[in-house]
Scaffold this active site. Structure first.
Site, PDB file in Angstrom:
ATOM      1  N   HIS A   1    -101.793  10.070  11.912  1.00 42.55           N
ATOM      2  CA  HIS A   1    -103.199   9.978  12.283  1.00 42.55           C
ATOM      3  C   HIS A   1    -103.747   8.565  12.138  1.00 42.55           C
ATOM      4  O   HIS A   1    -104.790   8.247  12.714  1.00 42.55           O
ATOM      5  CB  HIS A   1    -104.042  10.927  11.430  1.00 42.55           C
ATOM      6  CG  HIS A   1    -105.477  10.962  11.836  1.00 42.55           C
ATOM      7  ND1 HIS A   1    -106.467  10.257  11.172  1.00 42.55           N
ATOM      8  CD2 HIS A   1    -106.089  11.563  12.864  1.00 42.55           C
ATOM      9  CE1 HIS A   1    -107.622  10.453  11.768  1.00 42.55           C
ATOM     10  NE2 HIS A   1    -107.426  11.245  12.796  1.00 42.55           N
ATOM     11  N   CYS A   2    -103.059   7.685  11.428  1.00 44.48           N
ATOM     12  CA  CYS A   2    -103.655   6.388  11.104  1.00 44.48           C
ATOM     13  C   CYS A   2    -103.210   5.248  12.014  1.00 44.48           C
ATOM     14  O   CYS A   2    -104.028   4.635  12.691  1.00 44.48           O
ATOM     15  CB  CYS A   2    -103.346   6.036   9.652  1.00 44.48           C
ATOM     16  SG  CYS A   2    -104.198   7.095   8.454  1.00 44.48           S
ATOM     17  N   ILE A   3    -101.920   4.923  12.008  1.00 45.79           N
ATOM     18  CA  ILE A   3    -101.476   3.689  12.650  1.00 45.79           C
ATOM     19  C   ILE A   3    -101.733   3.676  14.162  1.00 45.79           C
ATOM     20  O   ILE A   3    -102.130   2.645  14.702  1.00 45.79           O
ATOM     21  CB  ILE A   3     -99.990   3.418  12.329  1.00 45.79           C
ATOM     22  CG1 ILE A   3     -99.793   3.377  10.810  1.00 45.79           C
ATOM     23  CG2 ILE A   3     -99.561   2.071  12.914  1.00 45.79           C
ATOM     24  CD1 ILE A   3     -98.357   3.176  10.387  1.00 45.79           C
TER      25      ILE A   3
END
Length: 435
Positions: A270-272
């Protein structure tokens, strides 16, 4: 009011509500329960609530025993958001994806605020953990507080603390990962630091919520840019006949000035894949074009196409076409030994192969059935790996290097094996292709 919530934290009578029971919310709730504080979990997914209240974990790398321990400590999950008024502190842990235009989508955050706004009260602390652009806490959340007749810093406390979970990483736990906290006011910061200090080993205060929001973006943009560099170096090395994994491993022996990042079929989680675009979107408001960050995003987003091109070349060398070929994807979670499918590059590779007319199957014991996803659909279940099954495919593409794969058996039986993770580095074989 500040002393009241700090007193409740100090004497262990504070009740904490976790809004969003996913990969961030559940580990956070578990840690809070572990130190003996009362936790009430909120979610809109009725099945998830049923599982948690039954002592079952909906996430593979979190064992059922941890959920049972939470239950024994008094944890309860609910979809009744009116119970937010019971809580002294509320922590929002909901997704913040991008929309189809690669712009921030805060709909889960605002939907959560719409649910709890009627039940906010004097003396509460609200903290946002979801990744977002600098200014969100002040510009999006604070108006909900003032519209409820409350004033951040006087009779209500508002903070931002970016989540730092790394699913499946046994070396770090919620307790041991330092927690950055920023507040709307000095009083809000003090309350936030007191709250997180009750269950996290180290709390790192910063000057504002905007600074805390930027911290999260920098952390993941740093990873995105370096992975983008590794992916571009992989393409160059492959053209030169070099093994990029050998090169990175050797460079990593330098004891200073180098941190190893490894290439792959793309980036997931979900982040990078998401966070850099939050900053590039916000930077445009200031008349800035973040070319370096966007270039890294373009390189990483293009890796599934590179994997497919390598597969096409390898099939052509065997006199085969990708159209009509039977292809087995090994590993569809975004990282090793988890069941997390968010932004998994494996799915993008599978979609491109399907678009080119290949017949796709997958094998991943962490994901027995291909889940329902917002943007990706496959009606597939995981294939059990045997020598006969592996040999029956025109090509096998290693996309996620789970530890439970029998790599020796796969190499010996695959007609063609495309390795995107460097698992077969140094192993010369006619049927193995790097990608």
């Amino acid at each position: 009011m500040e002393s009241e919530i700090k007193d409740k934290i100090a004497n262990r009578t504070v009740k904490i509500g976790i809004l969003g029971l996913g990969y961030v919310g559940i580990p956070l709730a578990q840690r809070i329960s572990e130190v003996g504080l009362t936790v009430l979990g909120f979610d809109v997914d009725a099945e998830r609530i049923r599982q948690l209240n039954g002592g079952k974990s909906p996430i593979k790398h979190i064992p059922h025993t941890q959920i049972e321990g939470m239950k024994a400590a008094g944890f309860e999950a609910t979809d009744d958001f009116s119970r937010a008024t019971e809580c002294d502190a509320l922590i929002i842990c909901v997704p913040t994806p991008l929309n189809k235009y690669r712009e921030p989508d805060l709909s889960f955050v605002t939907a959560t605020m719409d649910e709890i706004a009627p039940y906010l009260r004097t003396g509460q602390l609200l903290a946002l953990e979801s990744t977002t652009w600098p200014g969100t806490t002040e510009e999006v959340l604070a108006p909900y507080i003032t519209e409820a007749g409350l004033t951040p810093g006087k009779d209500f406390y508002l903070a931002y603390s970016p989540e730092r979970e790394d699913p499946g990483n046994p070396n770090f736990h919620t307790r041991t990962i330092p927690k950055v906290v920023g507040g709307i006011t000095a009083a809000c910061l003090e309350a936030g630091v007191a709250l997180y200090g009750a269950f996290i080993d180290k709390v790192v205060p910063v000057s504002s919520t905007r600074a805390a929001e930027m911290v999260k973006l920098l952390e993941n943009i740093h990873r995105s840019v370096n992975i983008g560099l590794a992916n571009e170096m992989k393409i160059v090395a492959e053209r030169m006949g070099l093994d990029i994994f050998e090169v990175v491993d050797a460079a990593a022996t330098k004891p200073f000035g180098f941190t190893p990042f490894y290439p792959g079929p793309g980036i997931g989680g979900h982040c990078i894949p998401i966070d850099p675009f939050y900053l590039t979107w916000k930077a445009r408001e200031y008349g800035l074009h973040t070319r370096f960050i966007e270039l890294a995003g373009e390189i990483n987003a293009g890796m599934p196409d590179y994997v497919v091109s390598r597969l096409v070349s390898a099939l052509n060398a065997q006199g085969k076409s990708l159209s009509g070929a039977r292809v087995l994807a090994l590993g569809i979670a975004y990282k090793r030994d988890v069941d997390d499918m968010r932004e998994s590059p494996s799915v993008f590779v599978m979609e491109r192969l399907r678009d080119w007319g290949a017949q796709i199957d997958y094998s991943d014991s962490n994901v027995p059935v291909f889940p329902k996803m917002r943007e990706h659909q496959f009606d597939l279940s995981s294939v059990a790996l045997t020598p006969e099954v592996v040999a029956g495919y025109d090509a096998v593409v290693l996309l996620t290097d789970h530890t439970d794969f029998d790599y020796d058996m796969i190499r010996k039986n695959a007609q063609l094996l495309v390795d995107t993770r460097g698992k077969y580095r140094g192993q010369v074989s006619e049927n193995v292709t790097r990608a």
